[in-house]
Design an enzyme around this catalytic site. Sequence first.
Site, PDB file in Angstrom:
ATOM      1  N   GLY A 294       0.905  -1.325  -0.181  1.00 55.83           N
ATOM      2  CA  GLY A 294      -0.054  -0.105   0.054  1.00 55.83           C
ATOM      3  C   GLY A 294       0.871   1.239   0.213  1.00 55.83           C
ATOM      4  N   SER A 295       0.361   2.271   0.788  1.00 58.07           N
ATOM      5  CA  SER A 295       0.851   3.592   0.618  1.00 58.07           C
ATOM      6  C   SER A 295       2.425   3.809   1.071  1.00 58.07           C
ATOM      7  CB  SER A 295       0.027   4.567   1.279  1.00 58.07           C
ATOM      8  OG  SER A 295      -1.174   4.687   0.872  1.00 58.07           O
ATOM      9  N   THR A 296       2.926   2.790   1.746  1.00 57.74           N
ATOM     10  CA  THR A 296       4.437   2.896   2.210  1.00 57.74           C
ATOM     11  C   THR A 296       5.234   2.517   1.187  1.00 57.74           C
ATOM     12  OG1 THR A 296       4.264   0.458   2.813  1.00 57.74           O
ATOM     13  CG2 THR A 296       3.822   2.086   4.830  1.00 57.74           C
ATOM     14  N   PHE A 297       4.829   2.206   0.054  1.00 55.44           N
ATOM     15  CA  PHE A 297       5.406   1.915  -1.014  1.00 55.44           C
ATOM     16  C   PHE A 297       5.737   3.186  -1.864  1.00 55.44           C
ATOM     17  CE2 PHE A 297       6.417  -0.493  -4.994  1.00 55.44           C
ATOM     18  CZ  PHE A 297       7.601  -1.441  -4.539  1.00 55.44           C
ATOM     19  N   LYS A 298       4.913   4.138  -1.584  1.00 58.72           N
ATOM     20  CA  LYS A 298       5.172   5.386  -2.260  1.00 58.72           C
ATOM     21  C   LYS A 298       6.393   5.992  -2.217  1.00 58.72           C
ATOM     22  CE  LYS A 298       0.135   6.164  -1.867  1.00 58.72           C
ATOM     23  NZ  LYS A 298      -1.013   6.598  -1.399  1.00 58.72           N
TER      24      LYS A 298
END
Length: 633
Positions: A294-298
């Site tokens: 999810g957003s941690t990969f951004k």
Amino acid sequence: MSRPNLVSTRKRLLFIIIAIIFLFTALTGRLAYIQLYQGRDLQTRAAQQWYRDLPLGAPRGIIYDAAGNIWVDNKDVFTVYVRPRAVTDKPQTAKILSDILVLDEKRVLESISRIISEVTLARKVPEETAEKLRVLNLNGVYLTPDTQRNYPQGASFSKVLGFTNIDNVGQNGIEGYYDKFLKGIDGFAFTNTDLTGRETDKTVTRFVPAIPGFNLTLSADKNIQAFADFAVLSAMQEWGAQGASMIVMDVTDGGIKAMSALPSFDLNAPPRHDIDLLNALSKNSMIVDVFEPGSTFKIFTTAAAIEHGLVSGRDTFYCRGSHLVDGQRIRCWRSIGHGSQTLEEGVKNSCNVVFMNLASRLGTDKLYDKLLDFGFNQKTNVDFYGESRGILLDRKIVKNIDLARIGFGQAVAVTPLQLITALGAAVNGGTLYEPYFVKTIEDFQGRRIFDRRPKAVRQAISPATSAQIKQLLENVVADGSGRKAQVAGYRIGGKTGTAQKYGTDGRIAQGKYVSSFIGFAPVENPKYAILMLVDEPAPGAYYGSLVAAPHVGDVFGRIFNYTGLLPSQPAEPVPTVTMPMLIGKTPQEAAAILTQMKLAFEIAGEEGIVESTLPIPDTVIPQNDVVLLRLSG
């Protein structure tokens, strides 16, 4: 005598002499072969007729934490042997043994009545029980010392340490991976007997002492592990989650300082009766399992775009609540949209549309090359069995819609260890380090045979890009969705994440999420990184900003206090506000009110009006808090 007869006699005599010489030579050769090649074996066999040996178990090596505290050691136990021929009163001996060892008397009697030189009656007998037998001094009953693994912390660090079987052989975890160093070499006690196995009046026992195993010192710290254990348990209880886990890493060298997960089990009493349960509880999902980040990969999409010079702080993006890719509409998590945003605002607000745009600018090859530089889709080579490499689509089949989703953390799967290792590279100046558990190995005399040096795998990004990533992630905690991870007086950076889970059929499991927060500190000189995952928290409150971030902030605070790390700025008091009544308002109306009050917020639901809030109206909260709006639709 005629001449022919004389010649015949001489021939026979010569033949006899040659035969005798041949037989003598063969006998001499056989004796030499026995002496030179079979002598030791025959001597051993002869000794076995007159000696009985009992093994003396070697104590396994001790496992220490980074501060030198004992994490795993051994406790003394005993093995009970019986030599049936030396037992004078078998029925009485069987009764005594069964009473003390809590065994079936009939089976004990059968065992000690067998025509056999020796029988093992019980293993891992506690010292106090063995002492009762020693005092009785029963004929034919013997005790030999052994050791049993002891885990003073019980369930703490259980998924990393692993455990041993009854023979003291490591089965998994550190115990299994380093078994050849830990196990030591068994010794023996030799006792001379007669041919029937009975001890003689002049019995002499000779000992060959056991050699203890090597000692390990880990990178992990028992106190930091305790902080992580408390956070994981608190999150489980607070949010009614199915599971929770946390990793703490030193970003300067890849050393793992803590790794905690629930559900777990006490290493002193593993559920050996249920193999499926034992396997499930002992599996270290932080290393062997993958999840959609999810957003941690951004973080890594951003780093790739900056490194390739495809985005700057002056760029702006526009979010209408969704983005159209090849005719398919992909939603942002905030269905009402974020409007116009800079890169800093996009990271701070975790806007999916921003990262879809960045992925498009990069293209598959540039994004993939950088993701590989960060260690994704490959093993970290941590010293642990069963590590997964993660899942990344073959770049040859990646479509634009796949690329867009990968940009904000979907259509990709990573291990938690990969994720935190990559974060370390993103904030430590760009160096990807190989993570590890064991720092040193010493023999029982204290001689060091292994001393790990930090292993830099590669330079993932430049120091300049790393500096920009640190600043962007600090903004997330200072003024974005990561506010609940703040610790007064310290500069912390991080990123929230909320990812959907998939069922066994490969489809999205409705209403099931993994909430996460990954952070680092202090920003000015990064030392520690923390990743927390909360698996399937209570419905309606599944955002990482609410579920995971507060516990990461709590652990950071405890680490700062424990290590004596001084604050980098004055700890100014945070103003408080009263949670407004937002029930019945549209998401846009509620968002405008909260923004004006300097409160961050998450929205659960796609449409409708505000049905409830967390916290409830009229609650006094910090001005920098994060609140949840639940919509009716």
